[in-house]
Design a protein around this motif. Structure first.
Motif, short mmCIF file in Angstrom:
data_model
loop_
_atom_site.label_atom_id
_atom_site.label_comp_id
_atom_site.label_asym_id
_atom_site.label_seq_id
_atom_site.Cartn_x
_atom_site.Cartn_y
_atom_site.Cartn_z
N GLY A 269 25.50 -37.33 40.33
CA GLY A 269 25.29 -37.01 41.74
C GLY A 269 26.45 -37.40 42.63
O GLY A 269 27.45 -37.98 42.19
N VAL A 270 26.31 -37.07 43.91
CA VAL A 270 27.29 -37.46 44.92
C VAL A 270 26.58 -38.26 46.00
O VAL A 270 25.45 -37.95 46.41
N PHE A 271 27.23 -39.31 46.45
CA PHE A 271 26.67 -40.21 47.45
C PHE A 271 26.80 -39.59 48.83
O PHE A 271 27.88 -39.14 49.22
N ILE A 272 25.71 -39.57 49.58
CA ILE A 272 25.73 -39.02 50.94
C ILE A 272 26.06 -40.14 51.91
O ILE A 272 25.24 -41.02 52.18
N ALA A 273 27.28 -40.12 52.40
CA ALA A 273 27.70 -41.16 53.34
C ALA A 273 27.23 -40.87 54.75
O ALA A 273 27.03 -41.78 55.56
N GLU A 274 27.05 -39.59 55.08
CA GLU A 274 26.64 -39.23 56.43
C GLU A 274 25.93 -37.89 56.42
O GLU A 274 26.35 -36.96 55.73
N VAL A 275 24.85 -37.80 57.17
CA VAL A 275 24.12 -36.55 57.35
C VAL A 275 24.27 -36.13 58.81
O VAL A 275 24.05 -36.91 59.73
#
Length: 341
Positions: A269-275
């Motif tokens: 997966g990829v880490f969501i740093a900002e939405v």
């Protein structure tokens, strides 16, 4: 672009085919002529068709500049995709006039984009050469916009030093990384703002498009430049101009998912740093700190993989999304993509 940027540096952003050709007026190679002794003098034949590009990105008020060449008198322009990636506004100056520009389409993997200058007519077009006829040691001049639109064009003189080169480039806006292959290497001190500009031979013909892609689309010390051969660039540009999408060619602006990501430290997966608040991911229930596992059924392991999935889709598409929330629970949902602008 498809991914909402986490952060961006404020300095200049660098930021089958018969059917296609039948739909377009052909861009035939310019007729051969005796090469002038002075390559700089030869480059003046191309200068009127060089486009100065200025971009604005609302996120962090980032600005950028680059260059392109006029393909069509009615304002179709060839440039690098990374020059205009993520731009909310693009202004193009050519032949003494400035026009707003919109993205007709792009090929992220090969760093090619075609723009339409709104309201343009009667523009000078670039004389096109044949990049397969280049030889080692041949003199060339790279024209660009490194000094800015209100300053003279940069004119970097050099020689061809290699063919078939491969470089790795990272888009600082999205975090995606691409390997660009088949490039021409030339010895000339080009810099970031020269990206998208023409490489001109001694006959005054465009034989390449500077991509300045050694590291982060910037050149390191040593004065080595890299260019996309013009034959390769035009093959992609003609497909874009014909509005024919494919796995790598996207027509229109990128879609927005509304996340800033980086590769997860451990596991898939990829880490969501900002939405992005109010964006598609936010409306689907993703929050900062989640790990995005899959989109449209495609497992994700990098920002690059995510951008490639998004490039195959268009505004209004509804995709399945799978993620791990901050408590480690796997969740699924639907995300409806929107345009970036």
């Amino acid at each position: 672009m498809g991914i909402y940027p986490v952060r961006r540096r404020l300095p200049v952003l660098l930021i089958a085919l018969a059917a296609i050709l039948a739909l377009l007026a052909p861009l035939s190679p310019a007729t051969s002529m005796a090469a002038p002794a002075d390559p700089l003098a030869a480059s003046t034949q191309v200068e009127p068709a060089v486009v100065r590009l200025d971009t604005e990105i609302d996120y962090q008020n980032a600005i950028g500049n680059g260059a392109g060449i006029v393909l069509d008198p009615n304002g179709q322009v060839l440039t690098n995709f990374h020059v205009v990636s993520g731009a909310d506004r693009i202004n193009a100056t050519v032949a003494g006039r400035t026009y707003p520009a919109e993205l007709i389409g792009y090929d992220r993997r090969h760093d090619i984009a075609v723009l339409q200058l709104i309201g343009a007519v009667g523009l000078p077009t670039a004389p096109i050469g044949d990049s397969t006829m280049l030889t080692g040691g041949e003199p060339v001049v790279a024209l660009g916009n490194a000094m800015g639109t209100n300053r003279p064009l940069t004119r970097e003189v050099g020689t061809i030093t290699g063919f078939g080169r491969t470089v790795n480039a990272e888009d600082t806006l999205t975090g995606s990384k691409d390997e660009l292959t088949g490039l021409i290497e030339f010895a000339a001190p080009v810099v970031a703002g020269d990206s998208g500009g023409p490489v001109v031979n001694a006959a005054g013909q465009v034989v390449g498009i500077t991509t300045a892609a050694s590291v982060n689309y910037r050149l390191g010390p040593g004065g080595e430049g890299y260019a996309i051969p013009i034959n390769d660039a035009l093959a992609i540009a003609d497909q874009i101009r014909a509005r024919i999408p494919s796995d790598s060619v996207h027509i229109g602006p990128p879609v927005l998912l509304g996340v800033g990501v980086r590769t997860a430290q451990r596991g898939p997966g990829v880490f969501i740093a900002e939405v992005l608040r109010g964006g598609p991911a936010d409306r689907a229930g993703l929050v900062d700190g989640d790990i995005l596992l899959a989109l449209d059924g495609v497992p994700l392991d990098s920002a690059t993989a995510l951008t490639y999935v998004l490039d195959r889709h268009y505004p209004g598409d509804v995709l399945d999304v799978t993620w791990l929330d901050r408590a480690g629970q796997q969740r699924t949902g639907k995300v409806a993509l929107t345009p970036t602008v």
